[in-house]
Design a protein around this motif. Structure first.
Motif, PDB file in Angstrom:
ATOM      1  N   GLY A 123     104.040  71.664  97.670  1.00 29.61           N
ATOM      2  CA  GLY A 123     103.235  72.178  98.771  1.00 29.61           C
ATOM      3  C   GLY A 123     102.025  72.971  98.296  1.00 29.61           C
ATOM      4  N   ALA A 124     102.165  73.659  97.175  1.00 32.67           N
ATOM      5  CA  ALA A 124     101.118  74.589  96.722  1.00 32.67           C
ATOM      6  C   ALA A 124     100.017  73.881  95.947  1.00 32.67           C
ATOM      7  N   GLY A 125      98.799  74.319  96.170  1.00 31.99           N
ATOM      8  CA  GLY A 125      97.677  73.818  95.363  1.00 31.99           C
ATOM      9  C   GLY A 125      97.497  74.651  94.107  1.00 31.99           C
ATOM     10  N   VAL A 126      97.925  75.913  94.166  1.00 31.80           N
ATOM     11  CA  VAL A 126      97.801  76.795  92.991  1.00 31.80           C
ATOM     12  C   VAL A 126      98.929  76.471  92.002  1.00 31.80           C
ATOM     13  N   PRO A 127      98.740  76.804  90.715  1.00 34.28           N
ATOM     14  CA  PRO A 127      99.808  76.527  89.749  1.00 34.28           C
ATOM     15  C   PRO A 127     101.089  77.294  90.080  1.00 34.28           C
ATOM     16  N   VAL A 128     102.216  76.608  89.956  1.00 37.41           N
ATOM     17  CA  VAL A 128     103.530  77.210  90.228  1.00 37.41           C
ATOM     18  C   VAL A 128     104.349  77.214  88.946  1.00 37.41           C
ATOM     19  N   ILE A 129     104.946  78.354  88.648  1.00 37.00           N
ATOM     20  CA  ILE A 129     105.790  78.506  87.463  1.00 37.00           C
ATOM     21  C   ILE A 129     107.229  78.651  87.925  1.00 37.00           C
ATOM     22  N   ASN A 130     108.113  77.879  87.332  1.00 37.71           N
ATOM     23  CA  ASN A 130     109.542  77.950  87.659  1.00 37.71           C
ATOM     24  C   ASN A 130     110.172  79.131  86.918  1.00 37.71           C
ATOM     25  N   GLY A 131     110.582  80.132  87.680  1.00 37.80           N
ATOM     26  CA  GLY A 131     111.229  81.309  87.074  1.00 37.80           C
ATOM     27  C   GLY A 131     112.744  81.191  87.087  1.00 37.80           C
ATOM     28  N   GLY A 132     113.247  79.958  87.217  1.00 35.54           N
ATOM     29  CA  GLY A 132     114.692  79.710  87.232  1.00 35.54           C
ATOM     30  C   GLY A 132     115.103  79.047  88.528  1.00 35.54           C
ATOM     31  N   ASP A 133     115.558  77.785  88.467  1.00 38.16           N
ATOM     32  CA  ASP A 133     116.010  77.079  89.681  1.00 38.16           C
ATOM     33  C   ASP A 133     117.478  76.696  89.522  1.00 38.16           C
ATOM     34  N   GLY A 134     118.355  77.520  90.092  1.00 41.55           N
ATOM     35  CA  GLY A 134     119.794  77.258  90.010  1.00 41.55           C
ATOM     36  C   GLY A 134     120.239  77.082  88.569  1.00 41.55           C
ATOM     37  N   SER A 135     121.009  76.029  88.336  1.00 42.56           N
ATOM     38  CA  SER A 135     121.454  75.741  86.967  1.00 42.56           C
ATOM     39  C   SER A 135     120.466  74.832  86.247  1.00 42.56           C
ATOM     40  N   GLY A 136     119.299  74.643  86.850  1.00 36.37           N
ATOM     41  CA  GLY A 136     118.346  73.680  86.308  1.00 36.37           C
ATOM     42  C   GLY A 136     117.582  74.159  85.093  1.00 36.37           C
ATOM     43  N   GLN A 137     116.409  74.740  85.314  1.00 36.32           N
ATOM     44  CA  GLN A 137     115.490  75.046  84.229  1.00 36.32           C
ATOM     45  C   GLN A 137     114.971  76.476  84.300  1.00 36.32           C
ATOM     46  N   HIS A 138     114.499  76.974  83.167  1.00 31.19           N
ATOM     47  CA  HIS A 138     113.872  78.295  83.091  1.00 31.19           C
ATOM     48  C   HIS A 138     112.876  78.216  81.928  1.00 31.19           C
ATOM     49  N   PRO A 139     111.781  77.461  82.149  1.00 38.46           N
ATOM     50  CA  PRO A 139     110.909  77.120  81.017  1.00 38.46           C
ATOM     51  C   PRO A 139     110.250  78.297  80.293  1.00 38.46           C
ATOM     52  N   THR A 140     109.831  79.335  81.031  1.00 41.52           N
ATOM     53  CA  THR A 140     109.158  80.437  80.326  1.00 41.52           C
ATOM     54  C   THR A 140     110.141  81.251  79.497  1.00 41.52           C
ATOM     55  N   GLN A 141     111.423  81.240  79.912  1.00 45.78           N
ATOM     56  CA  GLN A 141     112.439  81.898  79.078  1.00 45.78           C
ATOM     57  C   GLN A 141     112.554  81.158  77.750  1.00 45.78           C
ATOM     58  N   ALA A 142     112.568  79.824  77.809  1.00 46.43           N
ATOM     59  CA  ALA A 142     112.670  79.051  76.566  1.00 46.43           C
ATOM     60  C   ALA A 142     111.447  79.279  75.674  1.00 46.43           C
ATOM     61  N   LEU A 143     110.271  79.455  76.299  1.00 42.10           N
ATOM     62  CA  LEU A 143     109.067  79.718  75.501  1.00 42.10           C
ATOM     63  C   LEU A 143     109.173  81.068  74.790  1.00 42.10           C
ATOM     64  N   MET A 144     109.693  82.076  75.493  1.00 46.68           N
ATOM     65  CA  MET A 144     109.837  83.383  74.819  1.00 46.68           C
ATOM     66  C   MET A 144     110.980  83.357  73.812  1.00 46.68           C
ATOM     67  N   ASP A 145     111.959  82.494  74.038  1.00 45.25           N
ATOM     68  CA  ASP A 145     113.033  82.337  73.053  1.00 45.25           C
ATOM     69  C   ASP A 145     112.476  81.725  71.759  1.00 45.25           C
TER      70      ASP A 145
END
Ligand code: NCD
Length: 311
Positions: A123-145
């Motif tokens: 829905g959003a035109g602006v960039p969206v960052i996933n901060g954790g979706d259920g048991s799915g993904q948490h990409p910025t956590q992996a980047l800081m890891d």
């Protein structure tokens, strides 16, 4: 090169190529240097970050908000799903995404449903960052890891890494295994049988030629590991509370275990910890989890700046 992430959503680690990871790490390191020397960043002046947290968070929300503020930007937030947002009224995330366009230049979303960040991003035109979706993904956590492993070990390749705890429900280990997999690690996946890493991830890694050992024996795995990445048993993902009670104390890292581990092992944890790492371990110099949490700020500064094109 620096524009490769401009306008992009960060939803799944599979969207990140090696060049993106390097760019994010280099940008984070540059921001860290500026902050360490007392410099002030102003690249997000006049811009707004929306943090939409439909699930509890301390580290992730605080680091994203700190990141935005330290670059001169502003933050608007939704934090309490029961009172302060229309999710309780059944608002579709797609529509929330449409609305966010009118308020913010970039958004972070955390939600209990897998795929929720994607729905909001659609829905959003602006960039969206996933901060954790259920048991799915948490990409910025992996980047800081990854950033933490690079800092603590001086390299990302040729490492033996043990991921331990709730590998079934933990989104951080799902993201980290894909992302670290790009650097050819030897993985030990340690969990109770009921909480094993999802098969698609294990099979995908093995198909890419990565050595994966699945075991229930933590002591054996850490005896040959350079890094131990510990996670909590994810209580909120259990349907049966009795099953949670039975599995919650499965593993505890204490100084005794650290002594039996490979010399100089790095111990990480995405936080919050429950009781899977005893407090006495905090004094061990290889206990990196609070440094890891601090790296969330420069990494998230880099991600925000790069997706908005204001790095
Ligand atoms: C993790 C999460 O939310 O997935 N926390 C975090 O973002 N630092 C890990 C967890 O909740 O166990």
């Amino acid at each position: 090169m620096t524009t490769v992430l401009k306008g992009k959503d960060i939803l799944h680690v599979k969207d990140l190529k090696l060049e993106h990871i390097s760019l994010i790490s280099e940008t984070a390191a540059r921001f860290e240097t500026v902050m360490a020397s007392g410099g002030i960043l102003t690249n997000m002046t006049g811009k707004v970050l929306a943090t939409l947290f439909f699930e509890p968070s301390t580290q992730t929300r605080l680091t994203f908000e700190t990141a935005m503020l330290r670059m001169g930007g502003h933050v608007v937030s939704v934090t309490d799903v029961k009172t302060s947002n229309s999710a309780a009224k059944g608002e579709r995330l797609y529509d929330t995404g449409k609305m966010i366009d009118g308020y913010a230049h970039v958004a972070v979303v955390r939600h209990m449903a897998e795929g929720s960040a994607k729905e909001l991003a659609d829905g959003a035109g602006v960039p969206v960052i996933n901060g954790g979706d259920g048991s799915g993904q948490h990409p910025t956590q992996a980047l800081m890891d990854l950033y933490t492993i690079q800092k603590e070990r001086g390299r990302l390749n040729n490492l033996t890494v043990t991921l331990a705890g709730d590998l079934k429900n933990g989104r951080t280990v799902h993201s980290l295994s894909w992302l670290l997999g790009k650097y050819g690690p030897r993985f030990n996946f340690v969990s109770p049988k009921e909480l094993r890493m999802p098969e698609d991830i294990t099979k995908g890694l093995v198909a890419d030629g990565i050595e994966v050992v699945e075991t229930t024996n933590l002591a054996e795995a850490v005896a040959k590991s350079d890094v131990l990445y510990m996670t909590r048993i994810q209580r909120e993902r259990f349907i049966d509370p009795v099953e949670y009670e039975r599995l919650k104390g499965s593993y505890v890292v204490n100084l005794d275990l650290v002594k039996k581990s490979k010399h100089g092992i790095t111990i990480m944890h995405p936080l919050p910890r429950v009781d899977e790492i005893a407090r006495e371990v905090d004094e061990y110099e290889g206990a990196a989890y609070f440094r890891q949490a601090a790296y969330g700020v420069p990494i998230r500064m880099a991600v925000i700046a790069l997706v908005t094109g204001l790095e």
